[in-house]
Enzyme design. Structure first.
Site, mmCIF file in Angstrom:
data_model
loop_
_atom_site.group_PDB
_atom_site.id
_atom_site.type_symbol
_atom_site.label_atom_id
_atom_site.label_comp_id
_atom_site.label_asym_id
_atom_site.label_seq_id
_atom_site.Cartn_x
_atom_site.Cartn_y
_atom_site.Cartn_z
ATOM 1 N N ASN A 193 0.835 -1.222 0.000
ATOM 2 C CA ASN A 193 0.000 0.000 0.000
ATOM 3 C C ASN A 193 0.861 1.261 0.000
ATOM 4 O O ASN A 193 0.579 2.218 -0.725
ATOM 5 C CB ASN A 193 -0.916 0.023 1.227
ATOM 6 C CG ASN A 193 -2.032 -1.008 1.117
ATOM 7 O OD1 ASN A 193 -2.408 -1.413 0.021
ATOM 8 N ND2 ASN A 193 -2.557 -1.437 2.253
ATOM 9 N N TYR A 212 8.163 -11.991 11.614
ATOM 10 C CA TYR A 212 8.796 -10.671 11.525
ATOM 11 C C TYR A 212 9.893 -10.688 10.449
ATOM 12 O O TYR A 212 9.896 -9.855 9.540
ATOM 13 C CB TYR A 212 9.388 -10.318 12.888
ATOM 14 C CG TYR A 212 9.987 -8.937 12.986
ATOM 15 C CD1 TYR A 212 9.198 -7.799 12.837
ATOM 16 C CD2 TYR A 212 11.344 -8.765 13.272
ATOM 17 C CE1 TYR A 212 9.746 -6.529 12.946
ATOM 18 C CE2 TYR A 212 11.895 -7.498 13.397
ATOM 19 C CZ TYR A 212 11.105 -6.385 13.233
ATOM 20 O OH TYR A 212 11.649 -5.125 13.353
ATOM 21 N N GLY A 268 2.455 1.714 -3.440
ATOM 22 C CA GLY A 268 1.453 2.130 -4.431
ATOM 23 C C GLY A 268 1.073 3.594 -4.240
ATOM 24 O O GLY A 268 0.949 4.363 -5.199
#
Ligand code: UDP
Length: 340
Positions: A117, A163, A120
């Site tokens: 995200n 992680y 983008g």
């Protein structure tokens, strides 16, 4: 090392005046220090955090500033902020073993879907992005000290896998946006960092030891304490990150303090610093706990003209003063780590 004050710094600040930076994970330990630094440099700061591990207390002093905005948002979901964004620092992620063992799926999502995200969004805004990677990409390393060209020794299905692998994916997708879309990207590999605003109960060794010393408990050393870490004071880290963001280098760069110490010696230092009468006790070593960790910072010295300036004695003094100033209720919020 180049001076950080004076004409050059002033010119840089003038250029940055009014530029807008989005900081994800802004209410966390590192995120909040980055907010402070970018405000000081003259930026407009857009802070974002879902407050799962972050705390608004860390940034509440900034809320009164006109050049600071906060969005309560989870970056694993679609991100949008109106107006120009010039830079993005992606620091949202749980970062202590106690946190990512408790919320492994969110940990995986924030560095995979969340990074997607962020990238983008950066493409839409034509922003430069810096992502926070970690020394955990080296896993339990076979190369010491760790150089950026070492590929690591990570157990994908162990307790740290959620992680470590998420951060490795983060690096891979960041490189892909750089090559496929020409996005300006930077990758910092952060080694153990400490300072004010660390969460006292996040299970990491420094808050654990200082908290125990303050509560009059014995210090819980895992294993025989012969494993090593190298601790960097937060202001040094922030300086390295700032320089990396402003550089033109897109491959990963280690930022950390190469001053290596065993956990046993570190415990002894904390006992001395706090004047506590307790002792170190040994508990089982958690699974896949890296045996040694020290950054090779040759690259950062060369391309960023950066090296840490705050030694452990100085940094620990400031950090101890911060923990001492917390109230009793905060001091007594303890979480215990599991060992497998
Ligand atoms: N550790 C310890 N006692 C504690 C917490 C941690 O001895 O109460 C050890 C841990 O096993 C590791 C080192 O300290 O070897 C650093 O742990 P931390 O969780 O701070 O970060 P890591 O570098 O392992 O991600």
């Amino acid at each position: 090392m180049k001076p950080q004050v004076g004409v050059e710094a002033q010119q840089k600040r003038n250029n940055m005046k009014g530029k807008r930076v989005l900081i994800t994970g802004a209410a966390g330990f590192l995120g909040s220090h980055l907010c402070d630094r970018f405000i000081r440099e003259g930026f407009r700061v857009v802070a974002m955090d879902n407050l799962i591990t972050g705390d608004l207390k860390n940034i509440e002093h900034l809320f009164k500033l006109e050049q600071f905005e906060f969005y309560h948002h989870d970056v694993s979901k679609f991100i949008y902020v109106s107006g120009d964004i010039d830079y993005i620092l992606h620091f949202a992620s749980p970062a202590s073993p106690i946190d990512y063992l408790k919320i492994p799926i969110q940990t995986l999502k924030v560095s995979s879907l969340g990074t997607h995200n962020v990238l983008g969004f950066a493409k839409v805004k034509k922003a430069r992005v810096l992502v926070a990677s970690t020394s955990e990409v080296y896993g339990d390393p076979h190369v010491h000290p760790q150089t950026e060209d070492y590929w690591g020794n990570v157990n994908p299905v162990g307790p740290r896998g959620c992680y470590d692998e998420a951060k490795r994916f983060m690096e891979a997708i960041t490189m892909a946006y750089n090559s496929a879309h020409g996005l300006e990207t930077r990758i910092v590999r952060i080694f153990n960092t400490y300072g004010p605003r660390m969460r006292l109960n996040d299970g990491r060794v420094l808050p654990a030891f200082i908290g125990q010393a303050l509560r009059g408990e014995d210090l819980t050393m895992f294993g025989d304490g012969s494993q090593t870490r190298s601790f960097c004071y937060v202001d040094d880290l922030v300086e390295g990150i700032y320089r990396l963001l402003m550089s033109d280098y897109h491959l990963p760069v280690n930022i950390g303090n190469p001053d290596e110490i065993t956990i046993k010696e570190f415990g002894e230092e904390i006992l001395k610093l706090t004047g506590a009468n307790q002792k170190l006790i040994s508990l089982p070593l958690p699974k896949d706990d890296p045996k040694q960790r020290r950054p090779d910072i040759t690259l950062a010295k060369k391309i960023l003209n950066w090296e840490p300036k705050v030694n452990r004695a100085e940094g620990l003094k400031i950090t101890y003063a911060y923990f001492k100033s917390l109230n009793k209720e905060e001091l007594n919020k303890v979480e215990h780590r599991s060992f497998n």
